[in-house]
Design an enzyme around this catalytic site. Structure first.
Site, mmCIF file in Angstrom:
data_model
loop_
_atom_site.group_PDB
_atom_site.id
_atom_site.type_symbol
_atom_site.label_atom_id
_atom_site.label_comp_id
_atom_site.label_asym_id
_atom_site.label_seq_id
_atom_site.Cartn_x
_atom_site.Cartn_y
_atom_site.Cartn_z
ATOM 1 N N ASN A 486 0.862 -1.218 -0.145
ATOM 2 C CA ASN A 486 -0.087 0.025 0.092
ATOM 3 C C ASN A 486 1.132 1.139 -0.121
ATOM 4 O OD1 ASN A 486 -1.710 2.118 0.600
ATOM 5 N ND2 ASN A 486 -3.032 0.806 1.946
ATOM 6 N N ASP A 487 1.039 1.868 -0.992
ATOM 7 C CA ASP A 487 2.002 3.063 -1.271
ATOM 8 C C ASP A 487 1.695 4.234 -0.497
ATOM 9 O OD1 ASP A 487 3.872 2.015 -3.107
ATOM 10 O OD2 ASP A 487 2.602 2.224 -4.706
ATOM 11 N N CYS A 488 0.486 3.844 -0.071
ATOM 12 C CA CYS A 488 -0.003 5.221 0.507
ATOM 13 C C CYS A 488 -0.228 5.237 2.162
ATOM 14 C CB CYS A 488 -1.777 5.546 0.118
ATOM 15 S SG CYS A 488 -1.601 5.597 -1.783
ATOM 16 N N ASN A 490 2.031 5.460 4.592
ATOM 17 C CA ASN A 490 3.579 6.219 5.065
ATOM 18 C C ASN A 490 3.765 6.568 6.329
ATOM 19 O OD1 ASN A 490 1.922 7.833 2.201
ATOM 20 N ND2 ASN A 490 3.257 6.223 2.000
ATOM 21 N N GLN A 503 5.718 9.795 -0.294
ATOM 22 C CA GLN A 503 6.502 8.565 -0.137
ATOM 23 C C GLN A 503 7.866 8.833 0.264
ATOM 24 O OE1 GLN A 503 4.437 8.385 -2.983
ATOM 25 N NE2 GLN A 503 2.840 7.195 -1.843
#
Ligand code: BGC
Ligand code: NOJ
Length: 812
Positions: A486-488, A490, A503
């Site tokens: 999940n790139d989001c 953070n 990121q």
């Protein structure tokens, strides 16, 4: 509501109105030259790199939508129209668009003139071919004027839309064969050795290469002056905006048909042979003429189309299903693998949601895409693995992205997405299972593209696995780094300034934030990694890996279990994320999927509880949302996820990418009915009747469907370039229909629920063909198999010698 239908026989989706809710597109090209084409002939093409070698200009996010393409205009005694509806927009008596495998056909008819257009990229060539078939369907003769039109992009797509102080002075063209071939050669005089051309295989009445001359002052795409007046201007562009338009005059007797072939080509010349003889300034056109020659007659077009079709038939024959459910068949046999191949060709670069100028190849994206295309193009998958591995860093971590042309890691984003290394292990395992090509493990591959650091591929995997194990947090779970899948999410980036990246703005060097998702993934890949280690004679390493996987499973149950489902993470401060203790986002999809896929908590009952919680809290009419309840305010300690309004993207959107993890997890528990329900909810062919809600192509997956908190629940965004394609293919083909290549044989273990009673899967693998006839009672109990008539112990059908056919029956 529908806007078309599937033509299964021809492997086409047929769009019956130009007024779809959004441009519905297709991709052309299988090697180096690629095109995007909408059902209104919008889009563009490029040679290898969508940013640096773009041939046609396209205007993203424009009004009207979908501006720029290969346009044809017909001027029929003052009446002006376009067979693809765009750009003129005049009503058509007949309209039809057929998106097929690597080609698109668009037919339009108005007032007794029918135009059939065929667009494709012939295999082995760097060109788009446009065949235009004109027919007089009336009973009197007529003479019409036809204008082609493309607008050149000045190669670098980013520069093309930003740098007008330069670009308006650089444009150059050449006109050849009286205007039948129009060349675009901007910047050829200096550092470029490549050019493009647009050719028609007939004499022309006139031509245009200067946009303004063609459009007229203040003219527009819908009513260019040359078309309205019925006369090309024979303009030669000098700066401004070079275009290519042929003006043809065509007489048609009643019922008569005439065919024209247009070739839109890309050519590279050797640097020392750029010019025609010593005539500096005139391009050497030898190669262009050869390309033109290859498609000067309709028979050549027909032959190239047959080649293209055979190529796809052969590829898709690797896995086919025949079942009573035609939607299932068409997803598995045609559209899902087709989309997987598009992700192979494009990664995340060019779609109607990705502009082709932004992202490079993702490390995790590419490894996941591979899961969906490895059986279609194993040799190219091998190459891809070696490219990816060569960008890995020496400490086992990975650049998150790399550039396709240079194949180098991208420094702007760097590394620190701590799930990345494990995806390489998954990719390599999938490749070896499919092909049996263990030799890849010994292939010498550099780290970070430094030839001095080259080591066998297995060493890359060792460092990858070691990197995750070497970076555990306070609970013994893997550190998340910048983000995991999940790139989001953070957890180490506290961003309070607009315009900085969520990121990569590293303002905390945390060694606290941990990911239960990565933990589940480690448990899932540990046995695969161990198996690979054993193969290269590293028995001790294999034992360590198996032990580490087991230990991690225990850690998950101890520190990653929230009572009714798996936790998502611990944040920078050691607080729980995805817990009932939170007031928002109490449960996330990712760890429920991956932990259960890995087998965590299956014996102890936690797995069942977790999946029941998914059903209760995350499932909706349109699929499973990512988290619930969605965040309603920005949480600086969580990052981008909470920047999205509730119900969109990673914040409560239905991520079609990880829905299949839950489907697979359900099959681990033997609950095939539920797995199939989930699959059908997001499989595009099943959404066709609700196209007005879903809005995107009913033949391919989108990354995201708006979740239950969103105003437009059920509306999809970001079709085509998403790991969704690969994972849904893995889920349906390997786990629900249940035919999966394993190390020593094909594993046959159906789990699709009772709805699909009987089906046959034909699987080609390692050169042999397996015909697997399944009598399905609902799954959940061990299947009973016969192989060539003899009962088999267990569910592993041993690999047969290449060239043989094996008949399997399976009662499940
Ligand atoms: C998106 C993610 C994507 C990321 C890539 C985010 O804005 O929500 O889906 O992976 O950007 O940089
Ligand atoms: C899209 C990215 O390409 C992919 O790598 C990521 O896993 C998902 N977004 C989820 O954030």
């Amino acid at each position: 509501m529908r806007y078309g239908y599937f033509d299964d026989e021809r492997r086409e989706y047929v769009i019956t109105t130009p007024e779809t809710p959004y441009p519905w597109i297709n991709y052309l090209g299988t090697e180096d030259f690629f095109s995007l084409i909408s059902h209104r002939a919008g889009g563009y093409c490029f040679y290898r790199d969508a940013r640096l070698r773009r041939l046609l200009r396209y205007r993203y996010n424009n009004v009207p939508t979908d501006v720029g393409g290969r346009y044809f205009y017909i001027h029929d005694a003052g009446d002006v129209w376009s067979p693809s509806h765009a750009p003129v927009g005049a009503p058509l008596d007949v309209y039809e668009c057929r998106h097929g495998l690597g080609y698109t056909r668009i037919a339009g008819e108005r007032r007794g003139v029918r135009a059939d257009l065929l667009f494709f990229v012939p295999p082995g060539h760097t060109a788009e071919v446009h065949e235009l078939r004109l027919r007089n369907t009336d009973s009197w003769p007529r003479t019409i004027k036809v204008f082609s039109f493309v607008e050149w992009c000045l190669w670098n797509a980013h520069d093309d839309m930003t740098n007008y102080q330069r670009n308006f002075s650089t444009g150059e063209v050449e006109v050849d064969q009286g205007g039948s071939t129009l060349y675009h050669k901007t910047e050829y005089r200096e550092r470029r050795d490549h050019f493009a051309f647009y050719h028609v295989n007939a004499p022309v009445k006139g031509f245009d290469t200067d946009r303004e001359s063609f459009m007229g002052p203040w003219g527009d795409f819908a009513r260019p002056r040359a078309v309205v007046e019925g006369a090309s201007r024979n303009s030669v562009a000098s700066g401004w905006a070079p275009v290519a338009s042929h003006g043809l005059e065509v007489s048609l007797a009643p019922g008569e048909e005439k065919v024209f072939v247009f070739t839109l080509g890309y050519v590279e010349n050797p640097r020392d042979a750029k010019w025609e003889g010593d005539k500096t300034g005139v391009m050497n056109k030898t190669r262009a003429r050869a390309l033109i020659e290859s498609f000067s007659r309709p028979e050549q077009v027909e032959a190239a189309m047959q080649k293209l079709s055979a190529k796809w038939t052969n590829m898709l024959a690797q896995y086919t299903v025949t079942s009573p459910d035609e939607r299932l068949n068409r997803m598995v046999n045609v559209w899902n693998p087709y989309q997987c191949m598009v992700t192979f060709n494009m990664s995340r670069s060019a779609s109607y949601f990705e502009t082709g100028i932004g992202r490079g190849m993702g490390f995790r994206d590419s490894n996941q895409d591979l899961l969906g295309f490895v059986h279609l193009v194993p040799e190219r998958a091998r190459e891809r693995i070696l490219d990816i591995a060569a960008t890995q860093k020496a400490d086992g971590s990975a650049y998150h992205q790399y550039q396709p042309l240079t194949k180098r890691g991208n420094n702007d984003i760097g590394s620190g997405f701590n799930d990345d290394p494990l995806w390489l292990v998954s990719g390599v395992s999938a490749y070896v299972r499919e092909t049996g090509d263990w030799s890849i493990l010994g292939e010498s591959v550099p780290f970070d593209n430094d030839p001095d650091s080259a080591a066998p591929l297995f060493e890359h995997l060792r460092r990858a696995f070691g990197h995750v194990l070497g970076n555990l947090g306070p609970h013994g779970l893997p550190l998340i780094g910048r983000a995991d899948w999940n790139d989001c999410l953070n957890l180490n980036c506290f961003s309070e300034t607009p315009d900085e990246s969520f990121q990569t703005t590293g303002n905390r060097q945390g060694r606290t934030a941990e990911s239960v998702f990565i933990a589940g993934m480690l448990v899932a890949v540990a046995p695969d990694y161990a198996r690979l280690a054993e193969h290269v004679g590293q028995g001790a390493e294999a034992r360590r890996a198996r032990a580490a996987g087991k230990r991690m499973a225990e850690v998950i149950l101890e520190h990653g279990w929230d009572g009714d489902w798996f936790l998502r993470a611990y944040d920078f401060f050691g607080n729980k994320v995805g817990s009932k203790e939170n007031d928002e986002a109490q449960i996330f999809i990712e760890p429920q999927g991956f932990c259960v896929m890995a087998g965590v908590g299956v014996a102890g009952g936690q797995a069942k509880k977790a999946l029941d919680a998914v059903k209760e809290r995350l499932d909706t009419r349109y699929g499973i949302v990512l988290n619930s309840p969605a965040y309603t305010r920005y949480h600086v300690e969580l990052g981008e996820i909470s920047s999205y309004p509730p119900g969109y993207k990673e914040n409560g959107g239905i991520f079609c990418h990880n829905n299949p993890w839950i489907m697979i997890a359900e099959t681990v528990l033997g609950r095939g009915d539920r797995a199939f329900e989930y699959w059908k909810k997001i499989a595009p062919a099943y959404l066709e009747d609700e196209s007005e809600v879903h809005r995107l192509e009913p033949y391919v997956y989108a990354q995201m469907i708006a979740g239950k908190e969103a105003a437009r629940h059920g509306e999809a965004k970001n079709s085509w370039l998403t790991g969704t394609a690969a994972w849904n293919f893995v889920a349906i083909s390997q786990h629900l229909l249940g035919v999966r290549p394993d190390w020593d044989g094909l594993r046959v273990r159906p789990c699709i629920g009772a709805e699909i009673g009987r089906y046959t899967v034909t699987r080609r693998c390692r050169g042999a063909e397996y015909r697997i006839h399944v009598k399905n009672g609902g799954g959940g109990r061990p299947p009973r198999l016969t192989v060539d008539g003899k009962p088999l112990d267990g569910d592993l059908v041993p690999y047969a010698p290449a060239g043989t056919t094996v008949v399997v029956t399976c009662e499940a």
